[in-house]
Structure formats: C-alpha cells, structure tokens
Motif scaffolding. Structure first.
Motif, PDB file in Angstrom:
ATOM      1  N   CYS A 108      -6.938  -1.872  13.188  1.00  0.00           N
ATOM      2  CA  CYS A 108      -6.452  -2.937  12.303  1.00  0.00           C
ATOM      3  C   CYS A 108      -7.524  -3.422  11.346  1.00  0.00           C
ATOM      4  N   PHE A 109      -8.768  -2.982  11.548  1.00  0.00           N
ATOM      5  CA  PHE A 109      -9.860  -3.366  10.650  1.00  0.00           C
ATOM      6  C   PHE A 109      -9.600  -2.893   9.226  1.00  0.00           C
ATOM      7  N   VAL A 110      -8.701  -1.934   9.057  1.00  0.00           N
ATOM      8  CA  VAL A 110      -8.389  -1.435   7.721  1.00  0.00           C
ATOM      9  C   VAL A 110      -7.778  -2.521   6.846  1.00  0.00           C
ATOM     10  N   VAL A 111      -7.053  -3.478   7.444  1.00  0.00           N
ATOM     11  CA  VAL A 111      -6.365  -4.505   6.653  1.00  0.00           C
ATOM     12  C   VAL A 111      -7.347  -5.457   5.961  1.00  0.00           C
ATOM     13  N   PRO A 112      -8.303  -6.097   6.675  1.00  0.00           N
ATOM     14  CA  PRO A 112      -9.242  -6.974   5.953  1.00  0.00           C
ATOM     15  C   PRO A 112     -10.122  -6.227   4.957  1.00  0.00           C
ATOM     16  N   VAL A 113     -10.528  -4.998   5.303  1.00  0.00           N
ATOM     17  CA  VAL A 113     -11.337  -4.220   4.354  1.00  0.00           C
ATOM     18  C   VAL A 113     -10.530  -3.902   3.100  1.00  0.00           C
ATOM     19  N   LEU A 114      -9.283  -3.558   3.294  1.00  0.00           N
ATOM     20  CA  LEU A 114      -8.420  -3.240   2.164  1.00  0.00           C
ATOM     21  C   LEU A 114      -8.178  -4.464   1.288  1.00  0.00           C
ATOM     22  N   MET A 115      -8.005  -5.619   1.908  1.00  0.00           N
ATOM     23  CA  MET A 115      -7.820  -6.852   1.129  1.00  0.00           C
ATOM     24  C   MET A 115      -9.067  -7.166   0.310  1.00  0.00           C
ATOM     25  N   PHE A 116     -10.230  -6.990   0.905  1.00  0.00           N
ATOM     26  CA  PHE A 116     -11.477  -7.254   0.169  1.00  0.00           C
ATOM     27  C   PHE A 116     -11.637  -6.300  -1.005  1.00  0.00           C
ATOM     28  N   LEU A 117     -11.386  -5.010  -0.774  1.00  0.00           N
ATOM     29  CA  LEU A 117     -11.526  -4.039  -1.857  1.00  0.00           C
ATOM     30  C   LEU A 117     -10.496  -4.277  -2.959  1.00  0.00           C
ATOM     31  N   SER A 173     -12.513   1.922   7.511  1.00  0.00           N
ATOM     32  CA  SER A 173     -13.139   1.627   6.215  1.00  0.00           C
ATOM     33  C   SER A 173     -12.862   2.730   5.200  1.00  0.00           C
ATOM     34  N   LEU A 174     -12.935   3.981   5.636  1.00  0.00           N
ATOM     35  CA  LEU A 174     -12.670   5.097   4.724  1.00  0.00           C
ATOM     36  C   LEU A 174     -11.208   5.132   4.299  1.00  0.00           C
ATOM     37  N   TYR A 175     -10.300   4.820   5.229  1.00  0.00           N
ATOM     38  CA  TYR A 175      -8.888   4.732   4.865  1.00  0.00           C
ATOM     39  C   TYR A 175      -8.662   3.651   3.810  1.00  0.00           C
ATOM     40  N   ALA A 176      -9.349   2.522   3.959  1.00  0.00           N
ATOM     41  CA  ALA A 176      -9.202   1.436   2.985  1.00  0.00           C
ATOM     42  C   ALA A 176      -9.661   1.877   1.599  1.00  0.00           C
ATOM     43  N   VAL A 177     -10.794   2.573   1.536  1.00  0.00           N
ATOM     44  CA  VAL A 177     -11.284   3.076   0.249  1.00  0.00           C
ATOM     45  C   VAL A 177     -10.288   4.062  -0.357  1.00  0.00           C
ATOM     46  N   SER A 178      -9.778   4.970   0.463  1.00  0.00           N
ATOM     47  CA  SER A 178      -8.809   5.956  -0.022  1.00  0.00           C
ATOM     48  C   SER A 178      -7.535   5.288  -0.522  1.00  0.00           C
ATOM     49  N   VAL A 257       1.629  -1.675   2.480  1.00  0.00           N
ATOM     50  CA  VAL A 257       1.972  -0.440   3.181  1.00  0.00           C
ATOM     51  C   VAL A 257       1.249  -0.357   4.523  1.00  0.00           C
ATOM     52  N   ASN A 258      -0.022  -0.737   4.552  1.00  0.00           N
ATOM     53  CA  ASN A 258      -0.763  -0.673   5.805  1.00  0.00           C
ATOM     54  C   ASN A 258      -0.263  -1.684   6.819  1.00  0.00           C
ATOM     55  N   LEU A 259       0.224  -2.827   6.367  1.00  0.00           N
ATOM     56  CA  LEU A 259       0.853  -3.765   7.296  1.00  0.00           C
ATOM     57  C   LEU A 259       2.114  -3.155   7.896  1.00  0.00           C
ATOM     58  N   SER A 260       2.861  -2.447   7.080  1.00  0.00           N
ATOM     59  CA  SER A 260       4.068  -1.801   7.583  1.00  0.00           C
ATOM     60  C   SER A 260       3.743  -0.695   8.578  1.00  0.00           C
ATOM     61  N   LEU A 261       2.598  -0.022   8.385  1.00  0.00           N
ATOM     62  CA  LEU A 261       2.226   1.078   9.267  1.00  0.00           C
ATOM     63  C   LEU A 261       1.743   0.606  10.637  1.00  0.00           C
ATOM     64  N   LEU A 262       1.566  -0.701  10.815  1.00  0.00           N
ATOM     65  CA  LEU A 262       1.162  -1.213  12.127  1.00  0.00           C
ATOM     66  C   LEU A 262       2.220  -0.951  13.190  1.00  0.00           C
ATOM     67  N   THR A 263       3.447  -0.723  12.773  1.00  0.00           N
ATOM     68  CA  THR A 263       4.518  -0.453  13.743  1.00  0.00           C
ATOM     69  C   THR A 263       4.547   1.009  14.187  1.00  0.00           C
ATOM     70  N   ALA A 264       3.683   1.859  13.606  1.00  0.00           N
ATOM     71  CA  ALA A 264       3.697   3.282  13.975  1.00  0.00           C
ATOM     72  C   ALA A 264       3.353   3.471  15.446  1.00  0.00           C
ATOM     73  N   ASP A 265       2.360   2.713  15.951  1.00  0.00           N
ATOM     74  CA  ASP A 265       2.007   2.823  17.372  1.00  0.00           C
ATOM     75  C   ASP A 265       3.166   2.409  18.263  1.00  0.00           C
ATOM     76  N   LEU A 266       3.930   1.419  17.814  1.00  0.00           N
ATOM     77  CA  LEU A 266       5.085   0.992  18.609  1.00  0.00           C
ATOM     78  C   LEU A 266       6.150   2.079  18.666  1.00  0.00           C
ATOM     79  N   PHE A 267       6.395   2.735  17.540  1.00  0.00           N
ATOM     80  CA  PHE A 267       7.356   3.832  17.539  1.00  0.00           C
ATOM     81  C   PHE A 267       6.896   4.960  18.464  1.00  0.00           C
TER      82      PHE A 267
END
Length: 409
Positions: A108-117, A173-178, A257-267
């Motif tokens: 979930c660290f991708v979300v704050p990094v993505l918001m900052f970028l 972090s790399l996912y956020a940059v991408s 989109v990344n917030l929506s992908l948080l449900t992937a683990d649940l699926f």
C-alpha cells in the motif's frame, strides 16, 4: 457524474480481477509445478505489447512515428521500461524472503508515493476528502490483513524479512513512478505510444535480465501443456491489464486506479477459498466494502490542478475554450448571435475609419476653399446614415433572435 463514477468503479474492479488472474496462475506455477521464473512471465507480456503496439507506431507519420519518438525521447522510455520491469521483478522476488502479510501491508506504500509524485510533477492538488478516502481504503486493507492473521494465512518465507520488506517498498516506489509517467503520457501524448515503447524496451530489458538471472531455472522447467496453459493465461491477463489500464488512468487518475486495485488481494482470497481451501472470514467482506467506500469517496470529488502552474493554466484555458466550442456547436442560436455581433463590431470599426478619412478630406477641401456647403451637408447626412446602420442591423438581429426563441417555445 454518477455515470462516470460507476464506469470508473467497474473498470477499476475489472483491472483488479485481471491482477487476481495473474496471482492465481503464478501460485499454481509455484506450488504445483515449482516454476519460479518472474522474468520469463514478464517477457511474454512485454513481447505481446511489442508485437501489438510497436508496429502501430511504425505506420504513423510525422512526430508520432517511431523513428521520431526514438530520436527525441528514447532515453526516457528506456528508463521507464527499466522501472516497470524491475517493479514487477522486485515484488515477485519479495515472496522468497518475507511473509504474505508484510507484502500486503507494505504494498500500500504505492498510494502515498503516487500522491506525492502527482502533486510534485503533475501539479495535482488534493482536498481533505481525498486524504480521508485514502485512510478509509487503508483501513480496509488493515481489515483484510487482520482476517488473514485470524485465518492463519500469515504464510511465506521468513529467511530475510528485512530484505523482503525492502523489496516490497522498492517495488511500490517503482510502480508509483511508472504510473505517474503513464498518466502523463496517455493524457498528453498517446496510449499507443506509451504501450509501444514500454513493450519495446520492456522486451529488451526482460530478455537480458532473464538470460543473466534465470537461465538455469528456465532450463530445468519440465514443460507440459499445463505449464504452457498457465503461462499463457498469465501473459494474457497481464497483456489485458497493461492495455486497459491507460484507458482507466485517462478517465480518472493513477491514484484512483491504484486505490481500486487494493481489492485485487481480496478477489484472490475469494478465489483461494474454492481453489486452495482457504479459511473464510467475515472480515474479508467488511474489508471489500470499506475499500469500495473509500474509492467512491475519493472519486466523488475532482482533484483540481494547481492554477499557479503555467502548464495547468494553459491546459485549463484550452479545455475551457474547447468546452466553449462544444457549447457553440450544441447551440446554433448562440453561435449565430456571436457571429452577428462580431460582424457588427467589424463594420463599426470600418465606418469609423472611413469617417476619419472623410474628416481629413473635408479639412483639405476647406483649406483649398473649393468645397461648398451642399457637399458638406451631404457628407453629414451620409455619416448619420452610416452611424445608424449598424445599430439598426443589431436591433434587427435581436428581433430575429426573439422570433426564433418564441418559435422554439
């Protein structure tokens, strides 16, 4: 607004379902056939992207041609391909060193990094409701991790937890940059260019890395139709995910989109209940509902751009001008009034210039002493007729507009 939100939610959950497909096929390959080759799996995905989208760039002309793109931005797409490949590799490698719970939490660290970028590079400005919505989504992930602990699913390796957790944070972090680069490219350039270039450089980088790091693992694979089917299913899920994700990003944002992908683990957990005999917990449903509530709250309020930024101002002005054009096409009467007023304004300016020229002629005639009172009176009457002409035309246009409106009524 509700229609766009529903469309974004449905498409985002479709992407989460594709990620669930990649997780299930990877788990089958690892547990049933002992195939742990993340670079080989990524290679198939990038190769499909390269075969599909890179030839489209070859057929383009002008600045959209692949030769012009490589001439201007080859090094940028080389770095982007490297970032994307290593993000996929790091998160798969982390499973060898740390537990599933740590991966789910730290991912979930991708979300704050993505918001900052997004705030720094894309000039996206978030409101308090967006931060509240993100906290709600993270609470949902916490409920999912709690359900895993209660169900006894804190599985995985613990050989080097520090290294595994570091790989997860690096991957996030790399996912956020991408994703930020993806959002910028699809909104300012084109989706085909992004996918074609990522496919091209991703194929090259994954091939080199596979030869260096996984040549022994690939050579020892006991090939069968089951392994081929699972690899094909994984590649198709990843290919569809990469092809559709830019569409959803352009419709909303990378953060959404990344917030929506948080449900992937649940699926994946729901599928694991039937496929791998996981224990069910009611907290899984609570987690799903909480994450969806946070996602809806985040997308219910738009994220405005920074008005002080010149690029944002120019984009907003262009968007406002385009909206004005669309309104003009949708409302012919308004467009007719605007054209009439412009014609009247141009005619008034022309009349004033002619009047100025006539005044200079009168002064010359007075100095020469050749003009008479009759000519002067005729010019004065002509001036009055010209001055009254535009106002009469304007009044006539207003009368026509009133008649048109009453007819539509």
């Amino acid at each position: 607004m509700c229609l766009v939100l529903a469309k974004t939610l449905a498409m985002g959950q479709g992407l989460a379902g594709l990620i669930c497909g990649t997780a299930i096929t990877s788990q089958y390959l690892a547990t049933s056939f002992h195939v742990n080759t993340p670079m080989l799996q990524s290679f198939f995905n990038y190769a499909l992207l390269c075969v599909t989208y890179t030839p489209m760039l070859l057929c383009r002309t002008g600045n959209g041609n692949i030769l012009q793109i490589l001439k201007r931005r080859w090094w940028k797409y080389l770095l982007l391909g490297l970032v994307d490949v290593e993000a996929n590799y790091a998160v798969v490698k982390a499973y060898q060193y740390t537990t599933l719970t740590s991966i789910q939490l730290l991912d979930c660290f991708v979300v704050p990094v993505l918001m900052f970028l997004s705030w720094w590079f894309l000039k996206t400005r978030y409101r308090p409701v967006h931060y509240i919505a993100i906290c709600i989504c993270l609470l949902g992930v916490g409920a999912m991790v709690g359900a895993d602990l209660l169900a006894g699913r804190d599985q995985g390796s613990t050989s080097n937890i520090l290294l595994g957790d570091g790989l997860v944070l690096l991957s996030a972090s790399l996912y956020a940059v991408s994703n930020v680069c993806q959002e910028y490219t699809v909104k300012n350039l084109s989706r085909v260019e992004f996918l074609g270039m990522v496919g091209l450089f991703g194929t090259i980088i994954s091939t080199i890395q596979m030869v260096i790091l996984e040549r022994h693992e690939v050579a020892t694979i006991q090939w069968s139709w089951q392994i081929g089917l699972l690899l094909s299913a994984y590649a198709l899920c990843m290919y569809t995910l990469y092809s559709c994700m830019p569409i959803v990003v352009k419709l909303s944002s990378a953060t959404s989109v990344n917030l929506s992908l948080l449900t992937a683990d649940l699926f994946s957990l729901f599928c694991g209940i039937f496929l791998f005999q996981y224990n069910f917990s009611g907290l899984y449903l609570v987690s799903l509902v909480v994450v969806l509530i946070g996602f809806i709250a985040f997308n219910a309020v738009p994220t405005p751009a920074d008005r002080s930024d010149p690029a944002a101002s120019s984009s907003s002005s262009s968007s406002s001008s385009s909206s004005i054009c669309e309104e003009g096409y949708d409302n012919p009467a308004a467009a007719h009034i605007d054209v009439t007023e412009r014609e009247v304004a141009v005619s008034i300016i022309a009349e004033e210039e002619q009047q100025g020229g006539g005044g200079r002629e009168e002064e010359e005639e007075e100095r020469q002493g050749g003009g008479g009172r009759e000519k002067e009176e005729e010019r004065t009457k002509a001036k009055k007729r010209r001055a009254s002409g535009p106002s009469q035309n304007l009044q006539r246009g207003n009368d026509d507009e009133d008649v048109g409106r009453s007819t539509k009524m």
